[in-house]
Design an enzyme around this catalytic site. Structure first.
Site, PDB file in Angstrom:
ATOM      1  N   GLU A 262       8.965  17.250  14.582  1.00  0.00           N
ATOM      2  CA  GLU A 262      10.051  16.847  13.303  1.00  0.00           C
ATOM      3  C   GLU A 262       8.994  17.125  12.494  1.00  0.00           C
ATOM      4  OE1 GLU A 262      10.305  12.586  10.906  1.00  0.00           O
ATOM      5  OE2 GLU A 262       8.395  12.488  11.422  1.00  0.00           O
TER       6      GLU A 262
ATOM      7  N   CYS B 116      13.353  11.250   7.218  1.00  0.00           N
ATOM      8  CA  CYS B 116      12.906  11.222   8.700  1.00  0.00           C
ATOM      9  C   CYS B 116      14.240  10.695   9.401  1.00  0.00           C
ATOM     10  CB  CYS B 116      11.913   9.390   8.811  1.00  0.00           C
ATOM     11  SG  CYS B 116      12.879   7.985   8.303  1.00  0.00           S
TER      12      CYS B 116
ATOM     13  N   LYS C 152       0.655  -1.569  -0.084  1.00  0.00           N
ATOM     14  CA  LYS C 152      -0.270  -0.196   0.187  1.00  0.00           C
ATOM     15  C   LYS C 152       0.722   1.675  -0.030  1.00  0.00           C
ATOM     16  CE  LYS C 152      -2.647   3.655   2.125  1.00  0.00           C
ATOM     17  NZ  LYS C 152      -1.969   4.933   1.932  1.00  0.00           N
TER      18      LYS C 152
ATOM     19  N   GLU D 117       8.954   1.856  10.974  1.00  0.00           N
ATOM     20  CA  GLU D 117       9.984   2.626  11.536  1.00  0.00           C
ATOM     21  C   GLU D 117       8.942   4.225  11.200  1.00  0.00           C
ATOM     22  OE1 GLU D 117      12.087   4.964  10.214  1.00  0.00           O
ATOM     23  OE2 GLU D 117      12.671   5.174   7.891  1.00  0.00           O
TER      24      GLU D 117
END
Length: 507
Positions: A398, A297, A177, A252
């Protein structure tokens, strides 16, 4: 060549059950250039049933047999690399040179896991020495089953490869996906897979929104494991939904990684500044935060600089950053393209506004490039803030955009404390000529990845993942294969003697 506009399920191209589509926007032009199918829970069910039916036979193949398929996929990616890279750039906005590098890594990843698939055969039935001589024990490594792989939008095809390659190598069947924002190359990759003769149902691609597909994948009774890369918020939801049926998961997630620069990194032995080292260090800082348009990330977006060299290093960093060319990512002279979409564009600019309101000093960038004011595209200048405080939002959250926050420090102890003062733990970097210090600090970072005198190098041979809110488990390396395997012990009683616990062997 026409782009794929159907789902890939059970070895066939099928329209989504709703017949709905999602427009695909080029972030550099803001123009819709394609439509992808919008799958829903019914399509997930069809994919899960196909994958479950295909898994037993696929998992019974030897690793060497599966490796043949993986190497064929790798070879075909090489042939299609130029086209795939251009589609990736058009879809997500990353500079074309970066997209081409991604395609090399995609091919390399499949070849690497083909090697590990072959090595897996040699591990089957390995013996464990036991303390009782009448018993023997062997270990077998068997595929986890049907796995749902949910992929982010910053490295669309490369992140797919990180999960698809080891899952297939292990003998799992796959439902991929991709992000609804960047699904084009996943569907084109399915077209490549379709040519290599994989048994129907072993590999499936269902595109659509997270809202329509996420829960359906994580809660489907035929899905044995979910592997996800993306935001911490979504990861928490996946973890919660998967817990209802105790599915295996690997996550993750986000990061807010530090890069520590000690004075000796940019000094000569007599303590004077080394101009070349200033430039080299500044480049690593830039690469660590501005690569992939800042949407990484693991971005080392928290810069900690030792006070004695902060002034000259930051000035060099500003000079080099402001030379970066921003524009059409298909232009090979461009260093940075647009962020992925309007939502991300507004989010990044919103964080910049918050930083100003909280008292941080805008040192460089911080807006749409002047040269692109009258152009389309979601462009943001590479941005540097100084006078940041440890409680500032841009230091703690973030951003997933090209925004670097800077703090200074005096001592090693202070620097490590500031580096570890975060909810995340994906990666960290240290820049210093002192090897003992580098080794010492590397072990003190509470992260899954440490870089010494660099930032962001990534190899499929080494594990990738973090601690704390950065996730659970590891991609890549042998660890990336192991997470798609279940280890089984088979213990044998190798004597005709009675056990004698309840029965007297003399009777």
């Amino acid at each position: 060549m026409a782009l794929r506009d159907k789902l890939y399920i059970n070895g066939r191209w099928v329209a989504p059950s709703s017949n709905a589509t999602i427009p695909v926007e080029n972030p550099a032009t803001q123009q819709v250039w394609h439509h992808i199918p919008a799958g829903n829970a019914d399509d997930v069910d069809a994919a899960a049933r196909a994958a479950a039916a295909a898994w037993p036979a696929w998992s019974r193949l030897t690793g060497a047999q599966r490796a043949v398929y993986l190497r064929t996929i790798a070879d075909k990616v090489v042939v299609e690399a130029k086209r795939l890279a251009e589609l990736e750039t058009k879809d997500c906005g990353k500079p074309i040179a970066e997209a081409e590098w991604d395609m090399e890594d995609v091919s390399g990843c499949f070849n690497y896991y083909a090697d590990l698939a072959e090595q897996l055969d040699g591990k089957q039935g390995e013996e464990i020495k036991l303390p009782l001589a009448q018993f023997s024990c062997k270990l077998y490594y068997q595929a986890a089953g049907v796995v749902a792989l949910i992929i982010p939008w910053n490295y669309p095809l490369l992140m797919a490869a990180w999960k698809v390659a080891p899952a297939l190598a292990a003998g799992c069947s796959v439902i991929l996906k991709p992000s609804e924002f960047t699904s084009v190359t996943a569907l084109e990759f399915a077209a490549i897979v379709d040519t290599v003769g994989l048994p129907p149902g072993v590999f499936n691609v269902v595109t659509g929104t997270g809202a329509d597909l996420g829960d359906a994948l994580t809660s489907h009774p035929l899905v044995d494991k979910v592997a996800f890369t993306g935001s911490t918020r979504t990861g928490k939801r996946i973890m919660s939904k998967a817990s209802e049926s105790v599915k295996g998961i690997s996550l993750e997630l986000g990061g807010k990684s530090p890069i520590l620069v000690f004075a000796d990194a940019v000094q000569n032995e007599d303590g004077t500044l080394n101009d070349l080292e200033l430039t080299k260090t500044a480049e690593w800082i830039m690469f660590g935060c501005f690569w992939t348009n800042g949407q990484i990330c693991s971005a080392t977006s928290r810069l900690l600089v030792q006070n004695s060299v902060a002034g000259p290093l930051l000035q060099r960093l500003k000079e080099l950053t402001e030379r970066l060319k921003i524009g059409d990512p298909l232009d090979r002279s461009v260093h940075m393209g647009p962020v992925v979409n309007k939502l991300q564009y507004e989010k990044v600019l919103g964080y910049i506004d918050i930083a100003k309101e909280q008292g941080a000093t805008l040192f460089s960038g911080g807006k749409r490039p002047d040269s692109l004011i009258n152009s389309a595209g979601y462009y943001v200048e590479p941005t540097i803030f100084t006078n940041v405080k440890p409680n500032h939002t841009i230091w703690r959250e973030e951003i997933f955009g090209p925004v670097l926050s800077v703090l200074t420090f005096e001592s090693e102890e202070e620097a490590v404390g500031l580096a570890n003062d975060t909810d995340y733990g994906l990666a960290a970097a240290i820049v210093s000529k002192n090897k003992e210090r580098c080794d010492r600090v590397a072990l003190q970072f509470r992260t899954g990845i440490v870089w010494i005198n660099c930032s962001q190098p990534c190899f499929c041979h080494a594990p990738w993942g973090g601690v704390k809110l950065s996730g659970i488990g590891r991609d890549l390396g042998t660890f990336g294969l192991e997470k798609y395997l279940e280890v089984k012990q088979v213990t044998s009683y190798n004597t005709t003697d009675a056990w004698g616990w309840y029965l007297n062997p003399k009777l």
